[in-house]
Design a protein around this motif. Structure first.
Motif, PDB file in Angstrom:
ATOM      1  N   ARG A  14      88.193 -58.270 -32.809  1.00  0.00           N
ATOM      2  CA  ARG A  14      86.649 -58.219 -31.908  1.00  0.00           C
ATOM      3  C   ARG A  14      87.021 -59.120 -31.163  1.00  0.00           C
ATOM      4  O   ARG A  14      87.549 -59.899 -30.732  1.00  0.00           O
ATOM      5  CB  ARG A  14      85.687 -58.874 -32.841  1.00  0.00           C
ATOM      6  N   ALA A  15      86.652 -58.739 -30.248  1.00  0.00           N
ATOM      7  CA  ALA A  15      86.835 -59.308 -29.065  1.00  0.00           C
ATOM      8  C   ALA A  15      85.812 -60.656 -28.415  1.00  0.00           C
ATOM      9  O   ALA A  15      84.133 -60.102 -28.299  1.00  0.00           O
ATOM     10  CB  ALA A  15      86.556 -58.391 -27.377  1.00  0.00           C
ATOM     11  N   ALA A  16      85.779 -62.150 -28.675  1.00  0.00           N
ATOM     12  CA  ALA A  16      84.381 -62.421 -28.075  1.00  0.00           C
ATOM     13  C   ALA A  16      84.091 -62.449 -26.368  1.00  0.00           C
ATOM     14  O   ALA A  16      85.048 -62.090 -25.559  1.00  0.00           O
ATOM     15  CB  ALA A  16      84.845 -64.092 -27.958  1.00  0.00           C
ATOM     16  N   ALA A  39      86.211 -72.773 -36.195  1.00  0.00           N
ATOM     17  CA  ALA A  39      86.714 -71.305 -36.268  1.00  0.00           C
ATOM     18  C   ALA A  39      86.286 -70.840 -37.158  1.00  0.00           C
ATOM     19  O   ALA A  39      86.625 -68.964 -37.467  1.00  0.00           O
ATOM     20  CB  ALA A  39      88.275 -71.470 -35.957  1.00  0.00           C
ATOM     21  N   ARG A  40      86.897 -70.790 -38.431  1.00  0.00           N
ATOM     22  CA  ARG A  40      86.104 -70.098 -39.887  1.00  0.00           C
ATOM     23  C   ARG A  40      84.768 -69.523 -39.925  1.00  0.00           C
ATOM     24  O   ARG A  40      84.640 -68.177 -40.485  1.00  0.00           O
ATOM     25  CB  ARG A  40      87.024 -70.521 -41.405  1.00  0.00           C
ATOM     26  N   ARG A  41      84.257 -70.559 -39.704  1.00  0.00           N
ATOM     27  CA  ARG A  41      82.599 -70.168 -39.098  1.00  0.00           C
ATOM     28  C   ARG A  41      81.911 -68.833 -38.555  1.00  0.00           C
ATOM     29  O   ARG A  41      80.982 -67.979 -38.765  1.00  0.00           O
ATOM     30  CB  ARG A  41      81.843 -71.629 -38.906  1.00  0.00           C
ATOM     31  N   HIS A  42      82.529 -68.938 -37.219  1.00  0.00           N
ATOM     32  CA  HIS A  42      82.944 -67.757 -36.186  1.00  0.00           C
ATOM     33  C   HIS A  42      83.928 -66.546 -36.666  1.00  0.00           C
ATOM     34  O   HIS A  42      83.457 -65.623 -35.823  1.00  0.00           O
ATOM     35  CB  HIS A  42      82.724 -68.612 -34.812  1.00  0.00           C
ATOM     36  N   ASP A  43      84.229 -66.183 -37.421  1.00  0.00           N
ATOM     37  CA  ASP A  43      85.515 -65.644 -37.874  1.00  0.00           C
ATOM     38  C   ASP A  43      86.607 -65.523 -36.744  1.00  0.00           C
ATOM     39  O   ASP A  43      86.849 -64.442 -36.180  1.00  0.00           O
ATOM     40  CB  ASP A  43      84.825 -64.341 -38.071  1.00  0.00           C
ATOM     41  N   VAL A  44      87.050 -66.216 -36.370  1.00  0.00           N
ATOM     42  CA  VAL A  44      88.565 -66.886 -35.653  1.00  0.00           C
ATOM     43  C   VAL A  44      89.416 -67.451 -35.885  1.00  0.00           C
ATOM     44  O   VAL A  44      88.688 -68.430 -36.587  1.00  0.00           O
ATOM     45  CB  VAL A  44      87.901 -67.144 -33.900  1.00  0.00           C
TER      46      VAL A  44
END
Length: 74
Positions: A14-16, A39-44
């Motif tokens: 997925r591109a941010a 990063a985990r919270r935003h799935d990156v």
């Protein structure tokens, strides 16, 4: 030969958007929970956040290298 099970990971292609990147970078700077947690919270991946930060700093740097101007002497 025994049983082999192959587990597929979560797809992260997925591109941010630029706005998402800036929002996440701002959160990293203002929150003390750490890059990995954010990063985990935003799935990156944490590496993505470091890359975004490096790119942003490079883009903000004045053109012409280090921003040093040499003047003639005498």
């Amino acid at each position: 030969m025994g049983w082999v099970e192959r587990l597929a990971g979560v797809e992260r292609l997925r591109a941010a958007s630029k706005e998402d990147k800036l929002r996440i970078l701002k959160e990293v700077e203002t929150n003390s929970s750490g890059v990995a947690s954010i990063a985990r919270r935003h799935d990156v991946l944490p590496q993505q956040i470091y890359t975004w930060r490096k790119t942003l700093r490079r883009d903000i740097r004045p053109s012409g290298g280090l921003g040093v101007t040499l003047l003639p002497v005498g």
